[in-house]
Design a protein around this motif. Structure first.
Motif, short mmCIF file in Angstrom:
data_model
loop_
_atom_site.label_atom_id
_atom_site.label_comp_id
_atom_site.label_asym_id
_atom_site.label_seq_id
_atom_site.Cartn_x
_atom_site.Cartn_y
_atom_site.Cartn_z
N PRO A 96 0.82 -1.22 0.00
CA PRO A 96 0.00 0.00 0.00
C PRO A 96 0.85 1.27 0.00
CG PRO A 96 -0.63 -1.53 1.74
CD PRO A 96 0.67 -2.01 1.22
N ASN A 97 0.34 2.29 -0.65
CA ASN A 97 0.91 3.64 -0.53
C ASN A 97 0.13 4.35 0.57
OD1 ASN A 97 2.78 3.42 -2.70
ND2 ASN A 97 1.07 3.64 -4.13
N TYR A 98 0.68 4.33 1.78
CA TYR A 98 -0.04 4.89 2.90
C TYR A 98 -0.13 6.41 2.82
CZ TYR A 98 0.43 0.26 5.02
OH TYR A 98 0.38 -1.08 5.28
N THR A 99 -1.24 6.92 3.31
CA THR A 99 -1.46 8.37 3.35
C THR A 99 -1.82 8.77 4.78
OG1 THR A 99 -3.78 8.01 2.73
CG2 THR A 99 -2.21 8.46 0.95
N GLU A 100 -1.85 10.06 5.04
CA GLU A 100 -2.16 10.53 6.40
C GLU A 100 -3.64 10.46 6.72
OE1 GLU A 100 -0.47 14.31 7.15
OE2 GLU A 100 1.61 13.65 6.86
N SER A 101 -4.45 10.40 5.69
CA SER A 101 -5.90 10.28 5.89
C SER A 101 -6.47 9.61 4.64
CB SER A 101 -6.53 11.66 6.10
OG SER A 101 -6.31 12.47 4.96
N GLY A 102 -7.76 9.34 4.70
CA GLY A 102 -8.40 8.68 3.57
C GLY A 102 -9.19 7.48 4.03
N VAL A 103 -9.00 6.33 3.36
CA VAL A 103 -9.72 5.10 3.69
C VAL A 103 -8.88 4.27 4.64
CG1 VAL A 103 -10.70 2.97 2.75
CG2 VAL A 103 -10.92 5.11 1.48
N LYS A 104 -9.46 3.85 5.74
CA LYS A 104 -8.73 3.05 6.73
C LYS A 104 -8.28 1.73 6.12
CE LYS A 104 -10.80 5.12 10.82
NZ LYS A 104 -11.63 4.92 12.02
N PHE A 105 -7.10 1.29 6.56
CA PHE A 105 -6.48 0.09 5.98
C PHE A 105 -6.31 -0.95 7.08
CE2 PHE A 105 -3.07 -2.59 4.41
CZ PHE A 105 -3.41 -2.76 3.08
N ARG A 153 -4.20 3.26 12.28
CA ARG A 153 -3.68 4.57 11.89
C ARG A 153 -3.16 4.56 10.46
NH1 ARG A 153 -0.23 6.12 17.38
NH2 ARG A 153 -2.00 6.12 18.80
N LYS A 154 -3.44 3.48 9.76
CA LYS A 154 -2.99 3.37 8.38
C LYS A 154 -4.14 3.71 7.43
CE LYS A 154 0.48 -0.17 9.38
NZ LYS A 154 0.90 -1.58 9.15
N TYR A 155 -3.83 4.46 6.39
CA TYR A 155 -4.84 4.88 5.42
C TYR A 155 -4.27 4.73 4.01
CZ TYR A 155 -6.80 7.27 9.52
OH TYR A 155 -7.31 7.57 10.77
N ILE A 156 -5.18 4.57 3.05
CA ILE A 156 -4.81 4.72 1.65
C ILE A 156 -5.74 5.77 1.03
CG2 ILE A 156 -3.98 2.33 1.47
CD1 ILE A 156 -6.54 1.72 -0.16
N SER A 157 -5.37 6.27 -0.12
CA SER A 157 -6.19 7.31 -0.75
C SER A 157 -7.49 6.72 -1.29
CB SER A 157 -5.42 7.96 -1.89
OG SER A 157 -5.25 7.04 -2.95
N GLU A 158 -8.50 7.55 -1.40
CA GLU A 158 -9.78 7.12 -1.96
C GLU A 158 -9.61 6.70 -3.42
OE1 GLU A 158 -12.89 9.89 -1.30
OE2 GLU A 158 -12.59 9.97 0.88
N LYS A 159 -8.65 7.33 -4.10
CA LYS A 159 -8.39 6.97 -5.50
C LYS A 159 -7.88 5.53 -5.59
CE LYS A 159 -5.85 8.50 -9.60
NZ LYS A 159 -4.88 9.50 -10.15
N LYS A 171 -11.85 -4.30 -6.33
CA LYS A 171 -13.03 -4.95 -6.90
C LYS A 171 -14.01 -5.36 -5.81
CE LYS A 171 -10.55 -6.74 -10.95
NZ LYS A 171 -10.10 -7.95 -11.67
N ILE A 172 -13.46 -5.80 -4.66
CA ILE A 172 -14.31 -6.22 -3.55
C ILE A 172 -14.09 -5.28 -2.39
CG2 ILE A 172 -14.83 -8.08 -1.92
CD1 ILE A 172 -15.59 -8.67 -4.83
N LYS A 173 -15.18 -4.64 -1.96
CA LYS A 173 -15.12 -3.72 -0.83
C LYS A 173 -15.96 -4.30 0.31
CE LYS A 173 -14.57 0.42 -3.74
NZ LYS A 173 -14.41 -0.26 -5.04
N PRO A 174 -15.38 -4.36 1.52
CA PRO A 174 -16.12 -4.92 2.65
C PRO A 174 -17.44 -4.20 2.89
CG PRO A 174 -13.81 -4.64 3.21
CD PRO A 174 -14.01 -3.95 1.89
N GLU A 177 -18.74 1.66 6.55
CA GLU A 177 -17.64 2.60 6.37
C GLU A 177 -16.59 1.97 5.46
OE1 GLU A 177 -14.13 4.61 9.13
OE2 GLU A 177 -16.04 4.09 10.06
N ALA A 178 -16.07 2.75 4.55
CA ALA A 178 -15.07 2.23 3.61
C ALA A 178 -13.89 1.64 4.37
CB ALA A 178 -14.60 3.34 2.68
N LEU A 179 -13.43 0.48 3.91
CA LEU A 179 -12.32 -0.21 4.57
C LEU A 179 -11.51 -0.97 3.54
CD1 LEU A 179 -11.11 -0.97 7.42
CD2 LEU A 179 -12.43 -3.10 7.21
N ALA A 180 -10.23 -0.66 3.48
CA ALA A 180 -9.31 -1.40 2.62
C ALA A 180 -8.65 -2.49 3.47
CB ALA A 180 -8.24 -0.46 2.05
N PHE A 181 -8.18 -3.56 2.83
CA PHE A 181 -7.55 -4.62 3.62
C PHE A 181 -6.46 -5.32 2.82
CE2 PHE A 181 -11.04 -6.49 1.36
CZ PHE A 181 -10.73 -7.83 1.11
#
Length: 416
Positions: free
Chosen positions: A35-44, A57-63, A69-72, A95-99
């Motif tokens: 992941p390319n972590y960011t300071e805010s965005g979607v929680k990872f 405290r890990k985030y990725i960008s909304e982009k 393809k699969i979002k929780p 709530e959006a969540l990346a994993f």
């Protein structure tokens, strides 16, 4: 007969079917890309925060998240598939969540299996055995492939029975958490009470001697050697001192005793001070006469016991009076140093020895209460956890349909 027993007798008297996970849910991997972590965005989310998916405290960008393809979504079950394989959490918020790929997402067919039942079934003794059979234990780290997760079997009773099991286990879990919170609050209150009385007892309104440590103590640095996993003598290091100034039982290292290192042997009641790093200033009261040598980043404080007792000083070394001085005296450049030229300037209130003895008796009693709670708290929680696991496994152990019929046929033949 319990409500659950009645439901089983009514709805599945001949047992239940055991099905493969891939027949009752869809299974997906998380991202394989770093992941390319960011300071805010979607929680990872990853293995580290499986207990609370959104406590990260890990985030990725909304982009980047848009590429998923699969979002929780609510009702999905997240399962660890690396390291401690098979720990599950149900997604409970919209709530959006990346994993990451260290997690698998199981999307249950809700007309067949409830989300929380799926979690409990995977974490049961049957589920753990099924996972273990398919886990690549020689891999680094240990892991299970996504396709092999689908081959794991679980019991599949009717939805009504699943609901009753989930209700029972949720209530039990809630009670365990409630007890844990009560015990933790009790321990916190006792520690606060102990700290209050310690500082109160060590604050003297009448005139007593205030002596710099250099007037009542000698100091010596420890022994330099390489810590080993095995040896005949424990090698005491900074990391062996717990926050409360006691010796940690875990993580012990050793050396082989020789003529030189014998000079650094300690005995019960000796005082060892951490002189460097983030843990500077912590003082250990050696608890017994087990063979132990102290390392070079520790200072042995040898007090004049005709004026001050070791145990009294140890309690003082945990007080606010002591730490206010230590924070002023420690060298702040680079790695913090609390060497003898700083330690010897610490000023200690020194009442008569009989007063010291009375103070020690009071504080030792408080220390014992906190220690007993510290030991009892995890022991009580562990006992409740084992009790929970026992009932969970009992509730999720069903006779398999085919096996039950066969058993009864065999029994019939035996009777005739």
């Amino acid at each position: 007969m319990s409500k659950l027993d009645e439901m089983i007798r009514e709805l599945c008297p001949d047992g239940v079917e055991y099905v493969k996970l891939n027949s009752v849910c869809d299974i997906y991997d998380g991202t394989h890309s770093t992941p390319n972590y960011t300071e805010s965005g979607v929680k990872f989310a990853s293995v580290e925060n499986i207990g609370n998916l959104y406590a990260t405290r890990k985030y990725i960008s909304e982009k980047d998240f848009e590429k998923y393809k699969i979002k929780p979504r609510i009702g999905d079950v997240m399962m660890t598939r690396i390291g401690s394989v098979g720990v599950c959490t149900v997604v409970d918020r919209n709530e959006a969540l990346a994993f990451y790929v260290s997690l698998a997402l199981l999307r249950p067919q809700l007309d067949k299996v409830q989300s929380r039942f799926l979690k409990y079934a995977i974490e049961s003794i049957h589920g753990r055995k099924e996972l273990r059979k398919r886990t690549l234990i020689n891999a680094v780290p240990i892991k299970i492939n996504k396709d092999d997760i689908g081959k794991v079997t679980i019991p599949l009773p009717p939805i009504e029975i699943q609901s009753e099991i989930v209700h029972t286990l949720d209530n039990y879990t809630e009670n365990v958490v409630k007890l844990q919170n009560q015990l933790t609050a009790e321990l916190t209150a006792r520690k606060a009470q102990y700290s209050y009385y310690r500082d109160k007892l060590l604050t003297f309104e009448s005139r007593i001697q205030l002596l710099p440590l250099k007037d009542i103590a000698k100091f010596s640095y420890g022994y330099t050697d390489k810590a080993q996993e095995h040896g005949d003598t424990r090698f005491l290091r900074i990391t062996d001192i717990a926050e409360d100034g006691t010796m940690k039982p875990e993580g012990a290292k050793y050396i082989l005793l020789n003529d030189e290192s014998k000079k650094y042997l300690v005995k019960k009641g000796d005082l060892l001070l951490a002189r460097t790093g983030a843990t500077y200033g912590k003082t250990l009261y050696v608890p017994d006469n087990s063979p132990a040598v102290y390392a070079s980043f520790l200072i042995k404080i040898e007090l004049d016991n005709s004026k001050i007792s070791n145990r009294y000083y140890w309690h003082f070394s945990k007080s606010n009076q002591y730490w206010r001085q230590a924070e002023k005296l420690v060298s702040k450049g680079g790695q913090q140093q609390f060497n003898t030229n700083a330690v010897e300037r610490v000023v200690v209130p020194v009442p008569p020895l009989d007063v010291q003895s009375r103070i020690v008796n009071v504080l030792d009693n408080f220390e014992k209460i906190c220690s007993d709670l510290n030991i009892g708290l995890p022991a009580e929680i562990e006992a409740r956890q084992k009790q929970y696991e026992y009932y969970r496994d009992k509730l999720l152990t069903f006779a398999e349909t085919g096996n039950t019929i066969l058993s009864r046929a065999e029994q019939s033949r035996a009777e005739h």
